[in-house]
Design a protein around this motif. Structure first.
Motif, PDB file in Angstrom:
ATOM      1  N   ALA A 102      25.236 -91.956  16.034  1.00 59.59           N
ATOM      2  CA  ALA A 102      25.532 -92.212  14.617  1.00 59.59           C
ATOM      3  C   ALA A 102      24.412 -93.028  13.980  1.00 59.59           C
ATOM      4  CB  ALA A 102      26.873 -92.938  14.477  1.00 59.59           C
ATOM      5  N   TRP A 103      23.904 -94.025  14.692  1.00 65.41           N
ATOM      6  CA  TRP A 103      22.807 -94.844  14.159  1.00 65.41           C
ATOM      7  C   TRP A 103      21.551 -94.008  13.978  1.00 65.41           C
ATOM      8  CZ3 TRP A 103      23.756 -99.382  18.030  1.00 65.41           C
ATOM      9  CH2 TRP A 103      24.866-100.124  17.618  1.00 65.41           C
ATOM     10  N   ILE A 104      21.259 -93.134  14.931  1.00 67.97           N
ATOM     11  CA  ILE A 104      20.082 -92.272  14.808  1.00 67.97           C
ATOM     12  C   ILE A 104      20.208 -91.389  13.565  1.00 67.97           C
ATOM     13  CG2 ILE A 104      18.890 -90.298  15.847  1.00 67.97           C
ATOM     14  CD1 ILE A 104      19.435 -91.645  18.602  1.00 67.97           C
ATOM     15  N   ARG A 105      21.402 -90.815  13.347  1.00 64.83           N
ATOM     16  CA  ARG A 105      21.603 -89.982  12.156  1.00 64.83           C
ATOM     17  C   ARG A 105      21.395 -90.798  10.876  1.00 64.83           C
ATOM     18  NH1 ARG A 105      25.701 -87.714  15.428  1.00 64.83           N
ATOM     19  NH2 ARG A 105      27.277 -89.072  14.561  1.00 64.83           N
ATOM     20  N   GLU A 106      21.893 -92.031  10.860  1.00 64.52           N
ATOM     21  CA  GLU A 106      21.745 -92.874   9.677  1.00 64.52           C
ATOM     22  C   GLU A 106      20.283 -93.260   9.447  1.00 64.52           C
ATOM     23  OE1 GLU A 106      24.490 -96.122  10.119  1.00 64.52           O
ATOM     24  OE2 GLU A 106      26.209 -94.762  10.122  1.00 64.52           O
ATOM     25  N   ILE A 107      19.561 -93.573  10.528  1.00 66.46           N
ATOM     26  CA  ILE A 107      18.138 -93.916  10.394  1.00 66.46           C
ATOM     27  C   ILE A 107      17.358 -92.723   9.859  1.00 66.46           C
ATOM     28  CG2 ILE A 107      16.042 -94.402  11.748  1.00 66.46           C
ATOM     29  CD1 ILE A 107      17.871 -96.264  13.469  1.00 66.46           C
ATOM     30  N   ARG A 108      17.631 -91.533  10.393  1.00 67.97           N
ATOM     31  CA  ARG A 108      16.943 -90.331   9.904  1.00 67.97           C
ATOM     32  C   ARG A 108      17.247 -90.082   8.438  1.00 67.97           C
ATOM     33  NH1 ARG A 108      17.852 -86.496  15.202  1.00 67.97           N
ATOM     34  NH2 ARG A 108      16.090 -87.319  16.379  1.00 67.97           N
ATOM     35  N   MET A 109      18.487 -90.341   8.028  1.00 64.83           N
ATOM     36  CA  MET A 109      18.840 -90.150   6.620  1.00 64.83           C
ATOM     37  C   MET A 109      18.069 -91.140   5.746  1.00 64.83           C
ATOM     38  SD  MET A 109      22.490 -90.377   4.608  1.00 64.83           S
ATOM     39  CE  MET A 109      22.628 -92.130   4.912  1.00 64.83           C
ATOM     40  N   LEU A 110      18.011 -92.409   6.157  1.00 60.72           N
ATOM     41  CA  LEU A 110      17.274 -93.410   5.383  1.00 60.72           C
ATOM     42  C   LEU A 110      15.795 -93.061   5.293  1.00 60.72           C
ATOM     43  CD1 LEU A 110      18.960 -96.670   6.706  1.00 60.72           C
ATOM     44  CD2 LEU A 110      19.196 -95.657   4.422  1.00 60.72           C
ATOM     45  N   SER A 112      14.576 -89.971   5.442  1.00 63.03           N
ATOM     46  CA  SER A 112      14.440 -88.797   4.576  1.00 63.03           C
ATOM     47  C   SER A 112      14.587 -89.172   3.100  1.00 63.03           C
ATOM     48  CB  SER A 112      15.459 -87.717   4.953  1.00 63.03           C
ATOM     49  OG  SER A 112      16.761 -88.092   4.549  1.00 63.03           O
ATOM     50  N   LEU A 113      15.322 -90.231   2.807  1.00 69.16           N
ATOM     51  CA  LEU A 113      15.482 -90.691   1.429  1.00 69.16           C
ATOM     52  C   LEU A 113      14.324 -91.573   0.970  1.00 69.16           C
ATOM     53  CD1 LEU A 113      19.295 -91.589   1.514  1.00 69.16           C
ATOM     54  CD2 LEU A 113      18.223 -89.615   0.392  1.00 69.16           C
ATOM     55  N   GLY A 114      13.425 -91.896   1.912  1.00 70.01           N
ATOM     56  CA  GLY A 114      12.291 -92.748   1.575  1.00 70.01           C
ATOM     57  C   GLY A 114      12.650 -94.216   1.504  1.00 70.01           C
ATOM     58  N   THR A 115      13.814 -94.583   2.009  1.00 73.77           N
ATOM     59  CA  THR A 115      14.269 -95.967   1.977  1.00 73.77           C
ATOM     60  C   THR A 115      13.745 -96.772   3.164  1.00 73.77           C
ATOM     61  OG1 THR A 115      16.285 -95.224   0.909  1.00 73.77           O
ATOM     62  CG2 THR A 115      16.342 -97.408   1.860  1.00 73.77           C
ATOM     63  N   LEU A 116      13.574 -96.108   4.293  1.00 73.18           N
ATOM     64  CA  LEU A 116      13.126 -96.769   5.517  1.00 73.18           C
ATOM     65  C   LEU A 116      11.759 -96.213   5.895  1.00 73.18           C
ATOM     66  CD1 LEU A 116      13.821 -98.671   7.900  1.00 73.18           C
ATOM     67  CD2 LEU A 116      14.825 -96.690   9.035  1.00 73.18           C
ATOM     68  N   HIS A 117      10.821 -97.116   6.132  1.00 71.20           N
ATOM     69  CA  HIS A 117       9.461 -96.728   6.508  1.00 71.20           C
ATOM     70  C   HIS A 117       9.108 -97.412   7.828  1.00 71.20           C
ATOM     71  CE1 HIS A 117       9.063 -95.127   2.470  1.00 71.20           C
ATOM     72  NE2 HIS A 117       9.566 -96.269   2.021  1.00 71.20           N
ATOM     73  N   PRO A 118       9.397 -96.767   8.949  1.00 70.51           N
ATOM     74  CA  PRO A 118       9.107 -97.403  10.234  1.00 70.51           C
ATOM     75  C   PRO A 118       7.605 -97.547  10.449  1.00 70.51           C
ATOM     76  CG  PRO A 118       9.865 -95.159  10.573  1.00 70.51           C
ATOM     77  CD  PRO A 118       9.986 -95.446   9.113  1.00 70.51           C
ATOM     78  N   LYS A 119       7.251 -98.613  11.129  1.00 69.02           N
ATOM     79  CA  LYS A 119       5.845 -98.834  11.468  1.00 69.02           C
ATOM     80  C   LYS A 119       5.478 -97.902  12.619  1.00 69.02           C
ATOM     81  CE  LYS A 119       5.840-103.626  10.009  1.00 69.02           C
ATOM     82  NZ  LYS A 119       5.612-105.018  10.388  1.00 69.02           N
TER      83      LYS A 119
END
Length: 148
Positions: A102-110, A112-119
């Motif tokens: 569930a967390w992986i799905r949420e991270i991928r969604m964030l 894809s929305l451009g909200t999360l930018h992992p280093k």
């Protein structure tokens, strides 16, 4: 999943039920469904409507997405739960894997929305082939992260 695969959904319902240490009868009571309906759902021979799926998810303490989405590829190593192999450890492992999925799905969604930018990942440039190389790699990472 592009189209609903009722066999896969049923398998996830069965595994979630086993992880909760519930019998089909107990799950039926928690969801106001007949035990035979639970059996047919788990076998993939009965479709669910949104309300039934919601009741099942609530009774099994799982997000609805757990039943509708296949686990991420990085999680596909898990052996399915079965009545004869369901131990406390395998049940706990299933619940942990479900939460991670569930967390992986949420991270991928964030992302894809451009909200999360992992280093980008940091990669040590040399091979680590013993204790001395491991110490050198740890020092490299401390320097890279400015952690002195």
């Amino acid at each position: 999943m592009s189209t609903l695969d009722w066999n896969e959904i049923g398998e996830r319902v069965r595994e979630a039920r086993l992880a909760m240490r519930l019998s089909q009868e107990q799950l039926a009571q928690r969801t106001d469904l007949d035990r035979t309906m639970i059996s047919k759902i788990e076998a993939g021979s009965r479709r669910l409507d949104a309300l039934e799926l919601s009741r099942l998810a609530r009774a099994l303490d799982m997000p609805i997405g757990h039943f509708l989405n296949a686990p991420p590829a990085v999680m596909s190593h898990r052996t399915p739960l079965a009545e004869d192999t369901a131990t406390g450890a395998t049940q706990a492992s299933y619940r942990i894997d479900s939460a991670l999925a569930a967390w992986i799905r949420e991270i991928r969604m964030l992302m894809s929305l451009g909200t999360l930018h992992p280093k980008p990942l940091r990669r040590y440039p040399a091979e680590i082939d013993g204790p001395a190389a491991a110490v050198e790699a740890a020092n490299w990472l401390r320097d890279d992260l400015v952690l002195q």
